[in-house]
Design a protein around this motif. Structure first.
Motif, PDB file in Angstrom:
ATOM      1  N   GLN A   1      75.419  43.863  28.169  1.00 31.10           N
ATOM      2  CA  GLN A   1      76.729  43.064  27.661  1.00 31.10           C
ATOM      3  C   GLN A   1      77.430  43.993  26.780  1.00 31.10           C
ATOM      4  N   SER A   2      78.183  44.896  27.130  1.00 34.15           N
ATOM      5  CA  SER A   2      78.832  45.818  26.393  1.00 34.15           C
ATOM      6  C   SER A   2      80.190  45.630  25.501  1.00 34.15           C
ATOM      7  N   SER A   3      80.526  44.293  25.786  1.00 33.98           N
ATOM      8  CA  SER A   3      81.657  43.553  25.265  1.00 33.98           C
ATOM      9  C   SER A   3      81.638  42.046  25.349  1.00 33.98           C
ATOM     10  N   ASP A   4      82.555  41.468  24.708  1.00 37.80           N
ATOM     11  CA  ASP A   4      82.737  39.896  24.871  1.00 37.80           C
ATOM     12  C   ASP A   4      83.168  39.603  26.274  1.00 37.80           C
ATOM     13  N   TRP A   5      83.657  40.521  27.191  1.00 42.79           N
ATOM     14  CA  TRP A   5      84.105  40.163  28.375  1.00 42.79           C
ATOM     15  C   TRP A   5      83.338  41.028  29.705  1.00 42.79           C
ATOM     16  N   ALA A   6      82.618  42.167  29.209  1.00 46.19           N
ATOM     17  CA  ALA A   6      82.185  42.864  30.314  1.00 46.19           C
ATOM     18  C   ALA A   6      80.577  43.480  30.185  1.00 46.19           C
ATOM     19  N   GLU A   7      80.210  43.726  31.444  1.00 40.70           N
ATOM     20  CA  GLU A   7      78.787  44.523  31.119  1.00 40.70           C
ATOM     21  C   GLU A   7      78.802  45.919  31.941  1.00 40.70           C
ATOM     22  N   ARG A   8      77.835  46.734  31.578  1.00 42.31           N
ATOM     23  CA  ARG A   8      77.695  47.901  32.274  1.00 42.31           C
ATOM     24  C   ARG A   8      76.095  48.038  32.611  1.00 42.31           C
ATOM     25  N   ALA A   9      75.991  48.975  34.064  1.00 42.20           N
ATOM     26  CA  ALA A   9      74.748  49.013  34.557  1.00 42.20           C
ATOM     27  C   ALA A   9      74.299  50.235  35.078  1.00 42.20           C
ATOM     28  N   TRP A  10      73.126  50.762  34.574  1.00 42.99           N
ATOM     29  CA  TRP A  10      72.593  51.980  34.901  1.00 42.99           C
ATOM     30  C   TRP A  10      71.359  51.956  35.581  1.00 42.99           C
ATOM     31  N   CYS A  11      71.012  53.122  36.183  1.00 38.81           N
ATOM     32  CA  CYS A  11      69.671  53.375  36.661  1.00 38.81           C
ATOM     33  C   CYS A  11      68.518  53.577  35.379  1.00 38.81           C
TER      34      CYS A  11
ATOM     35  N   TYR B   1      77.796  50.745  37.335  1.00 44.49           N
ATOM     36  CA  TYR B   1      79.102  50.078  37.547  1.00 44.49           C
ATOM     37  C   TYR B   1      79.652  49.451  36.083  1.00 44.49           C
ATOM     38  N   TYR B   2      80.895  49.091  36.325  1.00 45.00           N
ATOM     39  CA  TYR B   2      81.204  48.416  34.879  1.00 45.00           C
ATOM     40  C   TYR B   2      81.571  46.964  35.470  1.00 45.00           C
ATOM     41  N   HIS B   3      81.485  45.966  34.959  1.00 49.22           N
ATOM     42  CA  HIS B   3      81.735  44.708  35.552  1.00 49.22           C
ATOM     43  C   HIS B   3      82.443  43.743  34.665  1.00 49.22           C
ATOM     44  N   VAL B   4      83.658  43.264  34.887  1.00 48.85           N
ATOM     45  CA  VAL B   4      84.201  42.109  33.879  1.00 48.85           C
ATOM     46  C   VAL B   4      83.412  40.816  34.148  1.00 48.85           C
ATOM     47  N   THR B   5      82.813  40.309  33.018  1.00 44.16           N
ATOM     48  CA  THR B   5      82.149  39.131  33.428  1.00 44.16           C
ATOM     49  C   THR B   5      83.019  37.922  32.890  1.00 44.16           C
ATOM     50  N   ALA B   6      83.968  38.037  32.155  1.00 46.07           N
ATOM     51  CA  ALA B   6      84.853  36.841  31.812  1.00 46.07           C
ATOM     52  C   ALA B   6      85.665  36.288  33.015  1.00 46.07           C
ATOM     53  N   ASP B   7      85.843  35.013  33.107  1.00 45.80           N
ATOM     54  CA  ASP B   7      86.819  34.600  34.016  1.00 45.80           C
ATOM     55  C   ASP B   7      88.093  35.407  34.197  1.00 45.80           C
TER      56      ASP B   7
ATOM     57  N   ASN C   1      84.942  42.000  40.767  1.00 46.77           N
ATOM     58  CA  ASN C   1      84.895  43.380  41.277  1.00 46.77           C
ATOM     59  C   ASN C   1      83.999  44.399  40.463  1.00 46.77           C
ATOM     60  N   LEU C   2      83.350  45.323  40.902  1.00 48.97           N
ATOM     61  CA  LEU C   2      82.810  46.170  40.118  1.00 48.97           C
ATOM     62  C   LEU C   2      83.619  47.614  40.178  1.00 48.97           C
TER      63      LEU C   2
END
Length: 143
Positions: free
Chosen positions: A62-72, A80-86, A92-93
């Motif tokens: 969870q890289s910010s209050d509103w999004a996460e980042r994923a890696w291998c 990917y980068y993913h907005v987790t906030a509504d 989308n990714l």
């Protein structure tokens, strides 16, 4: 576009994406530049149009209050980068274009956080650009 496949650098994580849009954009925010070592060039893909292989190798932050980042976890490739906030982007990714097995046929159509772009970066052609404030206003992310 049609179906596209891709993977991380080591191949431990693979994906298949259907109905992939023909466009990609660049993000110049500080976090993307630090995460990728440059601007993040990514394709917006709805989560429900992606299937993953090797999911046990995927790690998220969870890289910010509103999004996460994923890696291998094996090779460290950004997945990917993913907005987790509504909001309008949460389904989308943002998948880095370099992960696609065939990255041909895409059109570069947008740059965001343009006011954070280093002056040494220059891309040719016309496209939509948005500042940090414009991105937060459009997508509802907090400043």
């Amino acid at each position: 576009m049609s179906e596209k496949t891709g993977s991380c650098m080591c191949g431990a994580v693979r994906f298949t994406a259907t109905d992939v849009p023909a466009t990609f954009g660049a993000c110049h925010c500080d976090a993307c530049r630090r995460w990728t070592g440059s601007a993040m060039l990514a394709v917006t893909v709805p989560q429900d149009k992606l299937t993953w292989e090797g999911e046990a190798q995927i790690r998220t932050l969870q890289s910010s209050d509103w999004a996460e980042r994923a890696w291998c976890q094996r090779c460290g490739s950004a997945l990917y980068y993913h907005v987790t906030a509504d909001g309008p982007m949460s389904e989308n990714l943002q998948v880095p274009i370099g992960l696609f097995d065939d990255a041909n046929g895409f059109t570069f159509d947008s740059e965001i956080f343009i006011d954070c772009k280093p002056d040494s970066f220059a891309y040719a052609g016309e496209r939509e650009v948005m500042t940090r404030a414009q991105v937060f206003a459009k997508y509802g992310a907090p400043e």
